[in-house]
Design an enzyme around this catalytic site. Sequence first.
Site, PDB file in Angstrom:
ATOM      1  N   LYS A 172      41.016   1.325   0.872  1.00  0.00           N
ATOM      2  CA  LYS A 172      40.938   0.970   1.735  1.00  0.00           C
ATOM      3  C   LYS A 172      38.640   1.305   2.681  1.00  0.00           C
ATOM      4  O   LYS A 172      38.440   1.081   3.350  1.00  0.00           O
ATOM      5  CB  LYS A 172      41.542   1.485   3.289  1.00  0.00           C
ATOM      6  CG  LYS A 172      43.113   2.003   3.702  1.00  0.00           C
ATOM      7  CD  LYS A 172      43.342   3.471   3.838  1.00  0.00           C
ATOM      8  CE  LYS A 172      43.010   4.384   3.375  1.00  0.00           C
ATOM      9  NZ  LYS A 172      43.898   4.278   2.386  1.00  0.00           N
ATOM     10  N   ARG A 208      39.642   5.418 -10.297  1.00  0.00           N
ATOM     11  CA  ARG A 208      38.300   6.130  -9.018  1.00  0.00           C
ATOM     12  C   ARG A 208      37.558   6.859  -9.835  1.00  0.00           C
ATOM     13  O   ARG A 208      38.247   8.187 -10.140  1.00  0.00           O
ATOM     14  CB  ARG A 208      38.734   6.094  -8.081  1.00  0.00           C
ATOM     15  CG  ARG A 208      38.469   6.854  -6.959  1.00  0.00           C
ATOM     16  CD  ARG A 208      38.403   7.056  -5.018  1.00  0.00           C
ATOM     17  NE  ARG A 208      40.078   8.064  -5.609  1.00  0.00           N
ATOM     18  CZ  ARG A 208      40.462   7.846  -4.243  1.00  0.00           C
ATOM     19  NH1 ARG A 208      40.039   6.562  -3.291  1.00  0.00           N
ATOM     20  NH2 ARG A 208      41.263   8.240  -4.168  1.00  0.00           N
TER      21      ARG A 208
HETATM   22  P1  AP5 Z   1      42.525  10.353   2.448  1.00  0.00           P
HETATM   23  O1  AP5 Z   1      40.740  10.317   1.924  1.00  0.00           O
HETATM   24  O2  AP5 Z   1      41.579   9.184   3.547  1.00  0.00           O
HETATM   25  O3  AP5 Z   1      42.768   9.287   2.051  1.00  0.00           O
HETATM   26  P2  AP5 Z   1      43.594   8.263   1.637  1.00  0.00           P
HETATM   27  O4  AP5 Z   1      44.260   7.203   2.366  1.00  0.00           O
HETATM   28  O5  AP5 Z   1      44.892   8.530   0.464  1.00  0.00           O
HETATM   29  O6  AP5 Z   1      42.657   7.450   0.514  1.00  0.00           O
HETATM   30  P3  AP5 Z   1      42.221   7.203  -0.347  1.00  0.00           P
HETATM   31  O7  AP5 Z   1      40.299   7.686  -0.218  1.00  0.00           O
HETATM   32  O8  AP5 Z   1      42.823   7.769  -1.530  1.00  0.00           O
HETATM   33  O9  AP5 Z   1      42.161   5.238  -0.868  1.00  0.00           O
HETATM   34  P4  AP5 Z   1      41.320   4.469  -0.261  1.00  0.00           P
HETATM   35  O10 AP5 Z   1      42.348   3.617   0.437  1.00  0.00           O
HETATM   36  O11 AP5 Z   1      40.178   4.697   0.704  1.00  0.00           O
HETATM   37  O12 AP5 Z   1      40.508   3.260  -1.960  1.00  0.00           O
HETATM   38  P5  AP5 Z   1      39.977   3.143  -2.139  1.00  0.00           P
HETATM   39  O13 AP5 Z   1      38.809   2.506  -1.328  1.00  0.00           O
HETATM   40  O14 AP5 Z   1      38.937   4.860  -2.546  1.00  0.00           O
HETATM   41  O15 AP5 Z   1      43.008  11.262   2.490  1.00  0.00           O
HETATM   42  C1  AP5 Z   1      42.844  12.855   1.385  1.00  0.00           C
HETATM   43  C2  AP5 Z   1      43.479  13.773   2.370  1.00  0.00           C
HETATM   44  O16 AP5 Z   1      43.005  14.345   3.544  1.00  0.00           O
HETATM   45  C3  AP5 Z   1      44.939  13.165   2.209  1.00  0.00           C
HETATM   46  O17 AP5 Z   1      45.859  13.114   1.606  1.00  0.00           O
HETATM   47  C4  AP5 Z   1      45.512  14.225   3.717  1.00  0.00           C
HETATM   48  O18 AP5 Z   1      46.262  15.574   2.416  1.00  0.00           O
HETATM   49  C5  AP5 Z   1      44.328  14.388   4.649  1.00  0.00           C
HETATM   50  N1  AP5 Z   1      44.187  13.703   5.451  1.00  0.00           N
HETATM   51  C6  AP5 Z   1      43.151  12.801   6.346  1.00  0.00           C
HETATM   52  N2  AP5 Z   1      42.995  11.954   6.591  1.00  0.00           N
HETATM   53  C7  AP5 Z   1      44.237  12.327   7.440  1.00  0.00           C
HETATM   54  C8  AP5 Z   1      45.229  12.314   8.747  1.00  0.00           C
HETATM   55  N3  AP5 Z   1      45.266  11.835   9.579  1.00  0.00           N
HETATM   56  N4  AP5 Z   1      46.526  12.986   8.685  1.00  0.00           N
HETATM   57  C9  AP5 Z   1      47.091  14.427   7.662  1.00  0.00           C
HETATM   58  N5  AP5 Z   1      46.237  14.390   6.709  1.00  0.00           N
HETATM   59  C10 AP5 Z   1      44.494  13.324   6.360  1.00  0.00           C
HETATM   60  O19 AP5 Z   1      39.899   2.072  -3.700  1.00  0.00           O
HETATM   61  C11 AP5 Z   1      40.467   3.308  -5.060  1.00  0.00           C
HETATM   62  C12 AP5 Z   1      39.787   2.917  -6.118  1.00  0.00           C
HETATM   63  O20 AP5 Z   1      39.892   2.106  -6.102  1.00  0.00           O
HETATM   64  C13 AP5 Z   1      38.770   3.521  -6.462  1.00  0.00           C
HETATM   65  O21 AP5 Z   1      38.397   3.381  -7.767  1.00  0.00           O
HETATM   66  C14 AP5 Z   1      37.812   1.797  -6.330  1.00  0.00           C
HETATM   67  O22 AP5 Z   1      36.635   1.750  -6.871  1.00  0.00           O
HETATM   68  C15 AP5 Z   1      39.184   0.776  -6.888  1.00  0.00           C
HETATM   69  N6  AP5 Z   1      38.942  -0.607  -5.341  1.00  0.00           N
HETATM   70  C16 AP5 Z   1      39.090  -0.289  -4.173  1.00  0.00           C
HETATM   71  N7  AP5 Z   1      39.331  -1.851  -4.383  1.00  0.00           N
HETATM   72  C17 AP5 Z   1      39.585  -2.797  -5.712  1.00  0.00           C
HETATM   73  C18 AP5 Z   1      39.562  -3.888  -5.807  1.00  0.00           C
HETATM   74  N8  AP5 Z   1      40.081  -4.830  -5.062  1.00  0.00           N
HETATM   75  N9  AP5 Z   1      39.816  -4.090  -7.013  1.00  0.00           N
HETATM   76  C19 AP5 Z   1      39.785  -2.809  -8.259  1.00  0.00           C
HETATM   77  N10 AP5 Z   1      39.546  -1.996  -7.954  1.00  0.00           N
HETATM   78  C20 AP5 Z   1      39.002  -1.297  -6.781  1.00  0.00           C
END
Ligand code: AP5
Length: 252
Positions: A43, A160
């Site tokens: 995302k 990541r």
């Molecule tokens: P948050 O920071 O929102 O984390 P998340 O939803 O777990 O999402 P991520 O940031 O981990 O992943 P992403 O989908 O953005 O993936 P990314 O682009 O980095 O939340 C963290 C914590 O905060 C939660 O667990 C909770 O505790 C709390 N929180 C936040 N909001 C909350 C709410 N509303 N309510 C309650 N608690 C809340 O990509 C991941 C990896 O994959 C990277 O290394 C990237 O380079 C790689 N990648 C991405 N796309 C591709 C692709 N197409 N091919 C290959 N690799 C790829």
Amino acid sequence: MANAQHGDRAAWFQGGCAQCSGTGAAPLRAWRMLLLGAPGIGKGTQAEYISAYTGACHLSTGDVFRFAKNSGGCLTPSMQSALEFMKRGELVPDSVVIDMVRERVRCIACGHGFLLDGFPRTVEQAIALDALLTEAGVQLDAVLSFDLDEEKVIARLSGRRTCPTCKRTYHITGNPPKVAGICDHDGAALIQREDDRPEAIAVRLRAYHKQTAPLIDYYAAKGLLHSINADGNPEAVFGRAREVLGSLVPVG
Ligand code: AP5
């Protein structure tokens, strides 16, 4: 990460009366969208592309928590407790998150539009967002819901690496920096997030299935949901997102 369209997003990161700086003119069309999908599905990565394409501000609730943790300031008791939930991979309680977003309702009303990432994450948060949208006098254009097999999601999270300075994310194999371990943008040493440890990843995925996945039906029922296959490299996934955006009629 700062971006030409919306400057430093200080209003989102700091809340209160902080003003964004470096903000360009508001776009002719303000996009207001949500990104849904499992943790680590990409995302944040897609938000960078979509934000650059539409001019909408990338507003991540996870980034606000990480900003508070790293800002060196005095944390309120509710923020301290939120960071403990986050470290374990659990969702932060609804009341804390909803209050935090409510304090930033200016960002929901902003003429640059928004791309909410990680909020809402429960039906209770979605109901609170509906009320904030009404208060701000704006409507959602779309909810972009990303889909990918769980084993690929786990591989993305485990590999990541994040820049502690500009917050750009990389993947050790899927999206590597030009020099291993170093941010392309500012040369900082990349780090692994605390909640990307295997035990926290398992907790996050369970929380997603139990508490966040019901939002797919919630937004489908409102006619706002657009499913996007998140397999393939980031450019390929963005190509699919762009097709969805191209098919949308402006809400106004
Ligand atoms: P948050 O920071 O929102 O984390 P998340 O939803 O777990 O999402 P991520 O940031 O981990 O992943 P992403 O989908 O953005 O993936 P990314 O682009 O980095 O939340 C963290 C914590 O905060 C939660 O667990 C909770 O505790 C709390 N929180 C936040 N909001 C909350 C709410 N509303 N309510 C309650 N608690 C809340 O990509 C991941 C990896 O994959 C990277 O290394 C990237 O380079 C790689 N990648 C991405 N796309 C591709 C692709 N197409 N091919 C290959 N690799 C790829």
